[in-house]
Motif scaffolding. Structure first.
Motif, PDB file in Angstrom:
ATOM      1  N   ALA A 178     -31.562-101.949   7.249  1.00 22.85           N
ATOM      2  CA  ALA A 178     -30.868-102.932   6.313  1.00 22.85           C
ATOM      3  C   ALA A 178     -30.482-101.944   5.131  1.00 22.85           C
ATOM      4  CB  ALA A 178     -31.716-104.131   5.757  1.00 22.85           C
ATOM      5  N   ILE A 179     -29.779-101.032   5.298  1.00 23.30           N
ATOM      6  CA  ILE A 179     -29.414 -99.936   4.167  1.00 23.30           C
ATOM      7  C   ILE A 179     -27.800-100.099   3.891  1.00 23.30           C
ATOM      8  CG2 ILE A 179     -29.392 -97.536   3.418  1.00 23.30           C
ATOM      9  CD1 ILE A 179     -31.942 -97.147   5.011  1.00 23.30           C
ATOM     10  N   PRO A 180     -27.289-100.504   2.889  1.00 25.24           N
ATOM     11  CA  PRO A 180     -25.763-100.608   2.895  1.00 25.24           C
ATOM     12  C   PRO A 180     -24.992 -99.348   3.193  1.00 25.24           C
ATOM     13  CG  PRO A 180     -27.111-101.917   1.177  1.00 25.24           C
ATOM     14  CD  PRO A 180     -28.171-100.963   1.649  1.00 25.24           C
ATOM     15  N   PRO A 181     -25.427 -98.315   2.789  1.00 19.41           N
ATOM     16  CA  PRO A 181     -24.605 -97.026   3.158  1.00 19.41           C
ATOM     17  C   PRO A 181     -24.308 -96.828   4.535  1.00 19.41           C
ATOM     18  CG  PRO A 181     -26.142 -96.557   1.264  1.00 19.41           C
ATOM     19  CD  PRO A 181     -26.526 -97.594   1.925  1.00 19.41           C
ATOM     20  N   LEU A 182     -25.343 -97.279   5.228  1.00 17.45           N
ATOM     21  CA  LEU A 182     -25.111 -97.348   6.914  1.00 17.45           C
ATOM     22  C   LEU A 182     -24.086 -98.127   7.487  1.00 17.45           C
ATOM     23  CD1 LEU A 182     -28.662 -96.850   8.213  1.00 17.45           C
ATOM     24  CD2 LEU A 182     -26.819 -94.993   8.092  1.00 17.45           C
ATOM     25  N   HIS A 183     -23.760 -99.216   6.777  1.00 15.00           N
ATOM     26  CA  HIS A 183     -22.836-100.244   7.173  1.00 15.00           C
ATOM     27  C   HIS A 183     -21.429-100.332   6.471  1.00 15.00           C
ATOM     28  CE1 HIS A 183     -26.508-101.460   9.643  1.00 15.00           C
ATOM     29  NE2 HIS A 183     -27.121-101.383   8.439  1.00 15.00           N
ATOM     30  N   GLU A 184     -21.315 -99.702   5.332  1.00 18.10           N
ATOM     31  CA  GLU A 184     -20.173-100.117   4.763  1.00 18.10           C
ATOM     32  C   GLU A 184     -18.863 -99.385   5.241  1.00 18.10           C
ATOM     33  OE1 GLU A 184     -21.555 -99.844   0.240  1.00 18.10           O
ATOM     34  OE2 GLU A 184     -20.760 -97.938   1.039  1.00 18.10           O
ATOM     35  N   SER A 185     -17.890 -99.988   5.360  1.00 22.18           N
ATOM     36  CA  SER A 185     -16.549 -99.843   5.823  1.00 22.18           C
ATOM     37  C   SER A 185     -15.807 -98.713   4.870  1.00 22.18           C
ATOM     38  CB  SER A 185     -15.635-100.876   6.289  1.00 22.18           C
ATOM     39  OG  SER A 185     -15.223-101.651   5.066  1.00 22.18           O
ATOM     40  N   VAL A 186     -14.776 -97.967   5.527  1.00 21.64           N
ATOM     41  CA  VAL A 186     -14.144 -97.205   4.592  1.00 21.64           C
ATOM     42  C   VAL A 186     -13.475 -98.008   3.456  1.00 21.64           C
ATOM     43  CG1 VAL A 186     -12.053 -95.442   4.439  1.00 21.64           C
ATOM     44  CG2 VAL A 186     -13.684 -95.575   6.537  1.00 21.64           C
ATOM     45  N   ASP A 187     -13.050 -99.168   3.765  1.00 26.72           N
ATOM     46  CA  ASP A 187     -12.404 -99.988   2.653  1.00 26.72           C
ATOM     47  C   ASP A 187     -13.503-100.399   1.666  1.00 26.72           C
ATOM     48  OD1 ASP A 187      -9.879 -99.990   3.598  1.00 26.72           O
ATOM     49  OD2 ASP A 187     -10.091-101.723   4.770  1.00 26.72           O
ATOM     50  N   GLU A 188     -14.498-100.690   2.123  1.00 26.98           N
ATOM     51  CA  GLU A 188     -15.610-100.986   1.085  1.00 26.98           C
ATOM     52  C   GLU A 188     -16.071 -99.862   0.279  1.00 26.98           C
ATOM     53  OE1 GLU A 188     -18.314-104.628   3.501  1.00 26.98           O
ATOM     54  OE2 GLU A 188     -18.533-102.542   4.088  1.00 26.98           O
ATOM     55  N   VAL A 189     -16.039 -98.675   0.780  1.00 25.49           N
ATOM     56  CA  VAL A 189     -16.509 -97.499  -0.034  1.00 25.49           C
ATOM     57  C   VAL A 189     -15.375 -97.316  -0.975  1.00 25.49           C
ATOM     58  CG1 VAL A 189     -16.778 -95.051  -0.035  1.00 25.49           C
ATOM     59  CG2 VAL A 189     -17.858 -96.474   1.867  1.00 25.49           C
ATOM     60  N   ARG A 190     -14.004 -97.182  -0.384  1.00 26.11           N
ATOM     61  CA  ARG A 190     -12.864 -97.196  -1.201  1.00 26.11           C
ATOM     62  C   ARG A 190     -13.164 -98.013  -2.655  1.00 26.11           C
ATOM     63  NH1 ARG A 190      -9.355 -97.820   2.227  1.00 26.11           N
ATOM     64  NH2 ARG A 190      -9.051 -95.454   2.677  1.00 26.11           N
ATOM     65  N   GLU A 191     -13.551 -99.535  -2.215  1.00 25.75           N
ATOM     66  CA  GLU A 191     -13.620-100.373  -3.325  1.00 25.75           C
ATOM     67  C   GLU A 191     -14.490 -99.792  -4.434  1.00 25.75           C
ATOM     68  OE1 GLU A 191     -14.343-104.973  -4.200  1.00 25.75           O
ATOM     69  OE2 GLU A 191     -14.339-104.266  -1.907  1.00 25.75           O
ATOM     70  N   TRP A 192     -15.790 -99.406  -4.359  1.00 21.16           N
ATOM     71  CA  TRP A 192     -16.624 -98.916  -5.056  1.00 21.16           C
ATOM     72  C   TRP A 192     -16.378 -97.520  -5.921  1.00 21.16           C
ATOM     73  CZ3 TRP A 192     -19.187 -94.630  -4.636  1.00 21.16           C
ATOM     74  CH2 TRP A 192     -20.021 -94.249  -3.227  1.00 21.16           C
ATOM     75  N   LEU A 193     -15.667 -96.861  -5.021  1.00 13.86           N
ATOM     76  CA  LEU A 193     -15.110 -95.599  -5.805  1.00 13.86           C
ATOM     77  C   LEU A 193     -14.158 -95.877  -6.960  1.00 13.86           C
ATOM     78  CD1 LEU A 193     -14.712 -93.111  -2.393  1.00 13.86           C
ATOM     79  CD2 LEU A 193     -16.400 -92.707  -4.540  1.00 13.86           C
ATOM     80  N   ALA A 194     -13.456 -96.809  -6.818  1.00 11.94           N
ATOM     81  CA  ALA A 194     -12.917 -97.417  -7.934  1.00 11.94           C
ATOM     82  C   ALA A 194     -13.631 -97.589  -9.027  1.00 11.94           C
ATOM     83  CB  ALA A 194     -11.829 -98.203  -7.574  1.00 11.94           C
ATOM     84  N   ASP A 195     -14.702 -98.188  -8.994  1.00 15.92           N
ATOM     85  CA  ASP A 195     -15.646 -98.516 -10.310  1.00 15.92           C
ATOM     86  C   ASP A 195     -16.827 -97.549 -10.687  1.00 15.92           C
ATOM     87  OD1 ASP A 195     -14.149-100.908 -10.272  1.00 15.92           O
ATOM     88  OD2 ASP A 195     -15.490-101.933  -8.658  1.00 15.92           O
ATOM     89  N   TRP A 196     -17.215 -96.777  -9.690  1.00 13.61           N
ATOM     90  CA  TRP A 196     -18.498 -96.150  -9.967  1.00 13.61           C
ATOM     91  C   TRP A 196     -17.654 -94.630 -10.414  1.00 13.61           C
ATOM     92  CZ3 TRP A 196     -23.855 -96.985  -9.770  1.00 13.61           C
ATOM     93  CH2 TRP A 196     -24.159 -98.350  -9.226  1.00 13.61           C
TER      94      TRP A 196
END
Length: 335
Positions: free
Chosen positions: A215-233
């Protein structure tokens, strides 16, 4: 000639995910070089130079369509090359030439001497068109072989543009020398989501084993989900030879700065990259931030030891989800 090339390569460009932007030198209104300073200075006084600089700087590679005059490229092409300096560096260039007996090949050989002086990388593949064989009634005859050669030229250009990307990035504004020889650091963008996704899967597999949970988010995030948080962080990444070696992200919230996703590729752990990234993250904290806090697995003893060695201390017992929060106060003088 230019119209043929665009028609021939546009479908392939769409498949490769690249944009083809036609630029006619005759439409740029570039006089013969009239800047007072050397192009290497980047000090441009004239609007036509700044406009040309922006066009070239935005591109990752070029295909020059050129005739041959007296065994050389035309003066307009030489002039356009001479106008700029760093904007050309570490970008590939291919050539489509046309002429009579030599099909423009001597113009290409002449141009290659110039572009290499600008630190460009000329392609091995070229397309040479003999006017007498290819043109009828002022129009190019259809030629499947020529179309295939144009597509092959684009393919090589794109491959080389990707390979030279690290060289281009090291010289861009915002890039800093990294902690390891040959490395550099820059802020990651949503375009880096595929590399970030791979890094996360690589690094957090070990965390999952140590903490006995998937249950660790980085293991399950899709490329689109990563792309989304890269825009904010605000995410800092360290690169070397096109490989993402490590990263860390921060997000300010009032007086607190949230730090996370500290990751270093397994084969380079222990080389000081994690400590360097932590210091880089602290620099990105906003002027109003007084504390940085982060979370890690309660059983991730190596991580906890690293954080404590640079001033982070636990602020609460392990939570039900198996994580522990650590924090570090920031001195006022740091802001």
């Amino acid at each position: 000639m230019g119209r043929w090339l665009i028609d021939a390569v546009t479908p392939r460009a769409a498949a490769l995910g690249v944009e083809v932007v036609p630029v006619a030198l005759g439409d740029l209104d570039l006089p013969f070089l009239d800047e007072e300073e050397s192009p290497s200075s980047g000090d441009y006084r004239h609007e036509h130079t700044r406009r040309w600089s922006a066009i070239v700087d935005a591109a990752d590679g070029f295909i020059a369509v050129t005739p041959e005059y007296n065994h050389a490229m035309p003066a307009t092409l030489k002039n356009a090359l001479d106008y700029l300096g760093s904007e050309w560096a570490w970008k590939p260039i291919g050539f489509v030439s046309y002429g009579h007996t030599s099909a423009g090949t001597r113009a290409v050989q002449h141009a290659k001497q110039v572009v290499t002086a600008l630190r460009m990388v000329p392609l091995g593949a070229t397309v040479a068109i003999r006017i007498g064989d290819a043109v009828q009634d002022h129009r190019l005859r259809p030629d499947i072989g020529r179309d295939a050669a144009g597509v092959a030229l684009l393919d090589e250009l794109v491959r080389l543009a990707h390979a030279l990307r690290p060289m281009r990035e090291r010289g861009q504004a915002g890039s800093l020398p990294g902690p390891l020889p040959g490395s550099y650091a820059r802020r990651l963008t949503p375009d880096d989501a595929p590399e970030v996704t791979v890094l996360q899967r690589c690094c957090w597999t070990e965390e999952a084993l140590v903490n006995d949970t998937l249950a660790i988010p980085p293991l399950h995030e899709s490329v689109d989900e990563v792309r989304e948080w890269l825009a904010d962080w605000h995410t800092t990444g360290v690169w070397r030879d096109g490989r993402l070696l490590g990263m860390v992200r921060t997000l300010s919230d009032g007086t607190d700065c949230h730090l996370g996703r500290l990751a270093v590729v397994p084969d380079l752990r222990g080389a000081g990259l994690g400590r360097w990234l932590l210091r880089a993250a602290e620099v990105t904290a906003g002027p109003g931030c007084r504390r940085i806090q982060l979370f890690t697995g309660a059983r991730s003893l190596r991580n906890i030891a690293l954080y404590q060695s640079v001033g982070y201390q636990p602020v609460s017992p392990a939570s039900p989800d198996g994580t522990v929060c650590l924090a570090k106060s920031l001195p006022d003088t740091a802001h």
